[in-house]
Design a protein around this motif. Structure first.
Motif, PDB file in Angstrom:
ATOM      1  N   GLN A 170       4.649  -3.425  32.770  1.00 53.46           N
ATOM      2  CA  GLN A 170       3.081  -3.370  32.658  1.00 53.46           C
ATOM      3  C   GLN A 170       2.743  -2.186  32.250  1.00 53.46           C
ATOM      4  N   SER A 172       0.366  -0.617  34.015  1.00 55.62           N
ATOM      5  CA  SER A 172       0.047   0.128  35.262  1.00 55.62           C
ATOM      6  C   SER A 172       0.423   1.336  35.504  1.00 55.62           C
ATOM      7  N   GLN A 175      -1.602   4.264  34.697  1.00 54.29           N
ATOM      8  CA  GLN A 175      -2.716   4.825  35.833  1.00 54.29           C
ATOM      9  C   GLN A 175      -1.843   6.044  36.500  1.00 54.29           C
ATOM     10  N   ARG A 198       8.934  -7.946  29.192  1.00 53.67           N
ATOM     11  CA  ARG A 198       9.714  -8.461  30.559  1.00 53.67           C
ATOM     12  C   ARG A 198      10.813  -9.461  30.005  1.00 53.67           C
ATOM     13  N   GLN A 212      -1.063  -5.984  27.316  1.00 55.87           N
ATOM     14  CA  GLN A 212      -2.200  -5.917  28.581  1.00 55.87           C
ATOM     15  C   GLN A 212      -3.275  -4.784  28.423  1.00 55.87           C
ATOM     16  N   GLU A 214      -5.215  -2.535  30.402  1.00 53.39           N
ATOM     17  CA  GLU A 214      -5.304  -1.856  31.707  1.00 53.39           C
ATOM     18  C   GLU A 214      -6.377  -0.988  31.822  1.00 53.39           C
ATOM     19  N   TYR A 252      -1.292  -7.696  45.203  1.00 53.46           N
ATOM     20  CA  TYR A 252      -0.511  -6.386  44.461  1.00 53.46           C
ATOM     21  C   TYR A 252      -0.032  -5.229  45.169  1.00 53.46           C
ATOM     22  N   PHE A 254      -0.157  -2.189  44.342  1.00 53.37           N
ATOM     23  CA  PHE A 254      -0.766  -0.791  44.285  1.00 53.37           C
ATOM     24  C   PHE A 254      -2.257  -0.924  44.368  1.00 53.37           C
ATOM     25  N   THR A 255      -2.885  -2.269  44.922  1.00 52.07           N
ATOM     26  CA  THR A 255      -4.114  -2.390  45.030  1.00 52.07           C
ATOM     27  C   THR A 255      -4.316  -3.096  46.407  1.00 52.07           C
ATOM     28  N   GLY A 286      -5.341  -9.333  36.868  1.00 52.71           N
ATOM     29  CA  GLY A 286      -5.237  -8.873  38.127  1.00 52.71           C
ATOM     30  C   GLY A 286      -5.835  -7.662  38.469  1.00 52.71           C
ATOM     31  N   ALA A 287      -6.446  -7.376  39.575  1.00 49.94           N
ATOM     32  CA  ALA A 287      -7.241  -6.483  39.758  1.00 49.94           C
ATOM     33  C   ALA A 287      -7.329  -5.821  41.379  1.00 49.94           C
ATOM     34  N   ALA A 309      -8.787  -0.785  39.546  1.00 47.12           N
ATOM     35  CA  ALA A 309      -8.015  -1.077  38.775  1.00 47.12           C
ATOM     36  C   ALA A 309      -7.834  -2.538  38.395  1.00 47.12           C
ATOM     37  N   PHE A 310      -7.843  -2.547  37.078  1.00 47.72           N
ATOM     38  CA  PHE A 310      -7.387  -4.001  36.394  1.00 47.72           C
ATOM     39  C   PHE A 310      -6.504  -4.017  35.365  1.00 47.72           C
ATOM     40  N   GLY A 311      -5.730  -5.191  35.252  1.00 51.33           N
ATOM     41  CA  GLY A 311      -5.008  -5.638  33.942  1.00 51.33           C
ATOM     42  C   GLY A 311      -5.255  -6.903  33.578  1.00 51.33           C
TER      43      GLY A 311
HETATM   44  N1  DAH Z   1       0.052  -4.846  36.590  1.00 50.57           N
HETATM   45  C1  DAH Z   1      -0.193  -6.261  37.080  1.00 50.57           C
HETATM   46  C2  DAH Z   1       0.683  -7.234  36.160  1.00 50.57           C
HETATM   47  O1  DAH Z   1       1.167  -6.901  35.462  1.00 50.57           O
HETATM   48  C3  DAH Z   1      -1.537  -6.605  36.671  1.00 50.57           C
HETATM   49  C4  DAH Z   1      -2.479  -5.770  37.416  1.00 50.57           C
HETATM   50  C5  DAH Z   1      -3.005  -6.189  38.837  1.00 50.57           C
HETATM   51  C6  DAH Z   1      -2.880  -4.444  36.934  1.00 50.57           C
HETATM   52  C7  DAH Z   1      -3.959  -5.460  39.635  1.00 50.57           C
HETATM   53  C8  DAH Z   1      -3.940  -3.821  37.811  1.00 50.57           C
HETATM   54  C9  DAH Z   1      -4.083  -4.274  38.930  1.00 50.57           C
HETATM   55  O2  DAH Z   1      -4.359  -2.820  37.432  1.00 50.57           O
HETATM   56  O3  DAH Z   1      -5.107  -3.482  39.843  1.00 50.57           O
HETATM   57  O4  DAH Z   1       0.859  -8.443  36.750  1.00 50.57           O
END
Ligand code: DAH
Length: 350
Positions: A170, A172, A175, A198, A212, A214, A252, A254-255, A286-287, A309-311
């Motif tokens: 990912q 992430s 971050q 993956r 992605q 991010e 997730y 991390f959030t 995802g976020a 954060a978002f991805g």
């Molecule tokens: N890294 C996650 C994934 O690959 C996606 C994601 C979710 C990124 C939530 C983020 C986040 O920054 O806050 O599935």
């Protein structure tokens, strides 16, 4: 005298068959060269009686002039013929339609990423990069996913060396890298578009490598509404002012809270169709609000700082924007297929 006439006659008949400069030069040497037949005759003048010397001399001169004229005339003839042939071959028909020169174009996935980058830069974000070969520490541990945590199973990871070095699953971990750089002191506003890996099967909607986008914002008093507003701006820019976003609760590590972002289906506008599997919505990201543990581990005091954060899945976005149903299309090098992107892009701009 007769010899002179004979020589001229012979030259006249030989020259008829000559059709290139090389042959002509050979003739010139044979007749007019130092040891040529005409020159040889001139060496005989001295043996003639006085009165004949004059007439023969003048006749010899005339022959020389005539021979030179013949050869020069032929030379011009040959050169003209060469030029005419060249002109004929190089004739340009200015009324013909021009040959189309095929031009290259950026991959549409790249274009989409640039569009998001430009938008977010206008909102004060920096575009940053991170390594594709990543440490387990950044890809998982400092994102609140310790060793042995079942969440790791969901991201079937390519390991390179032991358990510590991997292909990032990912974006992430960028971050974490950005927060470490900020040393718990400075606000952060970054996006990082990039490749991720993956061990997924390659099929129409999965690939072992995908992209992605991010995003991370860390500042004071950041709430979920900031995240919603930001995501909404991105979605509207990409899919038009009439598109809507929906946030579904998710999970997730991390959030907290975590959400999944859905966009109203570009095709049926919410009515339900086969593209959105009859739900009227398509998931694009995802976020969430950055988990206090994640802030803490990277040196940001969660009592003072907060963030979101978002991805986004970049291929996901591009598939939706251009109506493409096979993710592998983006990595295809078949020009016939790639060319259809241009048309799709024109359509989406209409
Ligand atoms: N890294 C996650 C994934 O690959 C996606 C994601 C979710 C990124 C939530 C983020 C986040 O920054 O806050 O599935």
């Amino acid at each position: 005298m007769n010899d002179l006439k004979e020589i001229l006659k012979e030259l006249e008949s030989k020259i008829k068959d000559v059709n290139d400069i090389k042959q002509l030069n050979e003739l010139r040497v044979t007749y007019l060269g130092k040891k040529g037949s005409i020159s040889m005759l001139s060496s005989k003048i001295k043996d003639l009686p006085l009165e004949e010397k004059k007439t023969f001399g003048s006749e010899l001169n005339k022959t020389k002039v005539k021979a030179t004229e013949l050869i020069d005339g032929k030379k011009k003839e040959i050169e003209d013929a060469i030029l005419n042939k060249k002109l004929e071959n190089e004739k340009i028909d200015v009324t013909l339609p021009a040959t189309k020169i095929p031009s290259g174009a950026p991959n549409i996935l790249e274009k989409l990423i640039e569009e998001v980058e430009e938008l977010l830069m206008s909102m004060g974000y920096d575009v940053v990069d991170g390594p594709e070969i990543e440490l387990d520490k950044y890809n998982f541990e400092m994102l609140n996913i310790p060793k042995g945590h079942p969440a790791r199973d969901a991201q079937d990871t390519f390991y390179i060396e032991g358990e510590e070095i991997l292909m990032r699953s990912q974006t992430s971990p960028v971050q974490v890298r950005m927060m470490l750089k900020g040393e718990g002191k400075t606000p952060i506003r970054v996006i990082c578009p990039g490749k991720t890996y993956r061990r997924d099967d390659d099929d129409a909607t999965h690939s072992h490598q995908f992209m992605q986008i991010e995003g991370l914002l860390v500042d004071k008093d950041i709430s979920l509404s900031d995240l919603k507003g930001t995501i909404d701006v991105i979605v509207k820019k990409l899919f038009g002012q009439n598109s809507e976003t929906r946030f579904r609760p998710s999970y997730y590590q991390f959030t907290e809270p975590s959400v999944e972002v859905d966009v109203s289906c570009f095709n049926c506008h919410g009515k339900g169709c086969n593209i959105c599997k009859n739900t009227g919505w398509i998931t694009v990201a995802g976020a969430g609000i950055v988990h206090p543990n994640v802030l803490k581990m990277s040196g940001y005091d969660p009592k003072e700082w907060s963030g979101f954060a978002f991805g986004f899945g970049a291929e996901r976005l591009a598939m939706l924007k251009y109506g493409i149903n096979d993710l592998r299309t983006f990595y295809n090098t078949d020009l016939r297929e790639v060319k259809t992107f241009d048309r799709k892009e024109e359509d989406s701009n209409d």
